[in-house]
Design a protein around this motif. Sequence first.
Motif, PDB file in Angstrom:
ATOM      1  N   ASN A 116       0.867  -1.179   0.000  1.00 35.25           N
ATOM      2  CA  ASN A 116       0.000   0.000   0.000  1.00 35.25           C
ATOM      3  C   ASN A 116       0.898   1.221   0.000  1.00 35.25           C
ATOM      4  OD1 ASN A 116      -1.693   2.141   0.507  1.00 35.25           O
ATOM      5  ND2 ASN A 116      -2.806   1.174   2.194  1.00 35.25           N
ATOM      6  N   GLU A 117       1.057   1.866  -1.140  1.00 34.62           N
ATOM      7  CA  GLU A 117       2.048   2.941  -1.238  1.00 34.62           C
ATOM      8  C   GLU A 117       1.678   4.160  -0.405  1.00 34.62           C
ATOM      9  OE1 GLU A 117       2.613   5.266  -4.627  1.00 34.62           O
ATOM     10  OE2 GLU A 117       0.509   5.300  -5.224  1.00 34.62           O
ATOM     11  N   LEU A 118       0.446   4.211   0.105  1.00 35.79           N
ATOM     12  CA  LEU A 118       0.074   5.316   0.994  1.00 35.79           C
ATOM     13  C   LEU A 118       0.908   5.310   2.271  1.00 35.79           C
ATOM     14  CD1 LEU A 118      -1.904   7.668   0.870  1.00 35.79           C
ATOM     15  CD2 LEU A 118      -2.256   5.951  -0.888  1.00 35.79           C
ATOM     16  N   MET A 119       1.413   4.119   2.608  1.00 40.12           N
ATOM     17  CA  MET A 119       2.259   4.050   3.798  1.00 40.12           C
ATOM     18  C   MET A 119       3.533   4.865   3.572  1.00 40.12           C
ATOM     19  SD  MET A 119       1.619   0.091   4.885  1.00 40.12           S
ATOM     20  CE  MET A 119       2.150   0.218   6.570  1.00 40.12           C
ATOM     21  N   LEU A 138       3.816   7.437   1.677  1.00 34.49           N
ATOM     22  CA  LEU A 138       3.403   8.837   1.743  1.00 34.49           C
ATOM     23  C   LEU A 138       3.281   9.306   3.181  1.00 34.49           C
ATOM     24  CD1 LEU A 138       2.729  10.242  -0.921  1.00 34.49           C
ATOM     25  CD2 LEU A 138       0.348  10.184  -0.262  1.00 34.49           C
ATOM     26  N   ASN A 139       3.025   8.363   4.069  1.00 33.70           N
ATOM     27  CA  ASN A 139       2.868   8.700   5.479  1.00 33.70           C
ATOM     28  C   ASN A 139       4.142   8.439   6.261  1.00 33.70           C
ATOM     29  OD1 ASN A 139      -0.158   9.360   6.511  1.00 33.70           O
ATOM     30  ND2 ASN A 139      -0.219   8.149   4.642  1.00 33.70           N
ATOM     31  N   ILE A 177       6.044   5.775   6.378  1.00 37.93           N
ATOM     32  CA  ILE A 177       6.254   4.433   6.921  1.00 37.93           C
ATOM     33  C   ILE A 177       6.849   3.551   5.836  1.00 37.93           C
ATOM     34  CG2 ILE A 177       5.126   2.404   7.917  1.00 37.93           C
ATOM     35  CD1 ILE A 177       2.861   4.442   8.785  1.00 37.93           C
TER      36      ILE A 177
END
Lengths: 135, 334
Positions: free
Chosen positions: B144-147, B149-150, B152
């Motif tokens: 999940n590439e949003l991690m 971005l956050n 992580i």
Amino acid sequence: MKEGKAHHEYNYFGVERTNIGGQTALSPGKHEIKYEFIIDAPKPGSGGKCALYVDGQQVATGHIPKTQPFAFSADEGADVGFDNETMVSNDYKPGENKFTGKIIKVTIETKPSNLSAADKKAVEDAQEMAAVIED
Amino acid sequence: MQAQHALTPDKPFFVYFALGAVHSPHHVPKEYIDRYKGRFDQGWDALREEIFTRQKQMGVIPAYAQLTKRPSEIPSWDSQTPEQKKIEARQMETFAGFAEHTDEQIGRLVDALREMGVFDNTLFIYILGDNGASAEGGPEGAYNELMALNGIVSTAEINVPHLDHWGDPSTYPHYAIGWAWAGATPFQWTKQIASHYGGTTDRTIIHWPARIKGKGEIRSQFTYVTDIAPTVLEAAVLPFPESVNGTVQRPFDGTSMIYTFDNPKAKETHTTQYFEMFGNRGIYHDGWIACTRHSIPWLMTPLPPLNKDVWELYTTWLRISAKLTTWLPKILRS
């Protein structure tokens, strides 16, 4: 609404999920459903207490261990009445989750974050990064 | 396209077909991923060499070109554990499937133009990529590439459970940095590092049989994405719009590429170009490139002040690309 009961799911990157829900199905008619999140510490990513209220009565409570610190998405909006694009919960399917009742009003109330100056900057930097990455 | 052409057959039409591919998330039906099963088990170091060799065979790069080494900030394939390798190979299979599926859709566009009988007289500009290959997936890729971005970093522990359905709607995947570096071959670095070509370059095919006599030729004149609009206008024999709805237009930054169609050795017209992102900056001018890398996307280390960045200087017309130290600082300062 899950089987007529107020339900909340917090999805942490699809890696961890927190679910809380009322025990009793709502009677037909007008109701006020309230969701409350009280962060543990004034820090991005901090967990917090979550609670659901129906007509002023608390019906469920729980604790979310950690939250997504800066962003849920760089390109998906927030939905009301249905969940589009990527799903918050696996309880429902894309295109098949529209709320069947009527939503009269949604009120979002926030309190000051009390983030440190460094954390505030981290939030701004992450927002800028998100904007750039999605180009 | 068919409706437009049916209604006004004497007028040209313009289509801008913008795809999400191959930007992350890398989503594609499983059968396309399966087509690449095992094709990337050799890893990113070997893949970069293979791509470089193929590029020479195709004549896209000169035979005397030498490949730059992997930067120390990017891990070697050999340093990856068997578990990491397994999931990382799947990431690249997914990306390749994603690119192939995309190419098939472009094929449908081509088929439609052929059916309409206009393909040969269509100026078809095909650019596929993501600002240079993207190193935004982290060192081990991300389910999940949003991690990322956050802030992580995803590891094998997070990614491996999603091996079998990597690329389906329950994932939001991106590949490991090493793959981006291989994908940027023959250039240095990756997307966001705008100082180097790995951060700014995508392959471009221009097809227009009715107008371009050559077949399968290469052009080396410097071009930039700002050249496309002038090219389209020149192709359609339309003047530059001086004013649109009453607003006077500033001139194009680019120049038309049509001058190269008949003349492979034509003197280039786009002679200066500036690049910058996150302090990574560079300038192309008359065959010279001066650039400085200020930051690395996946490393959150404190950055030096901009005026302390070390500059590199390259020429594109001499057979040397090593940093020249004596008389070149003068050129650099100019």
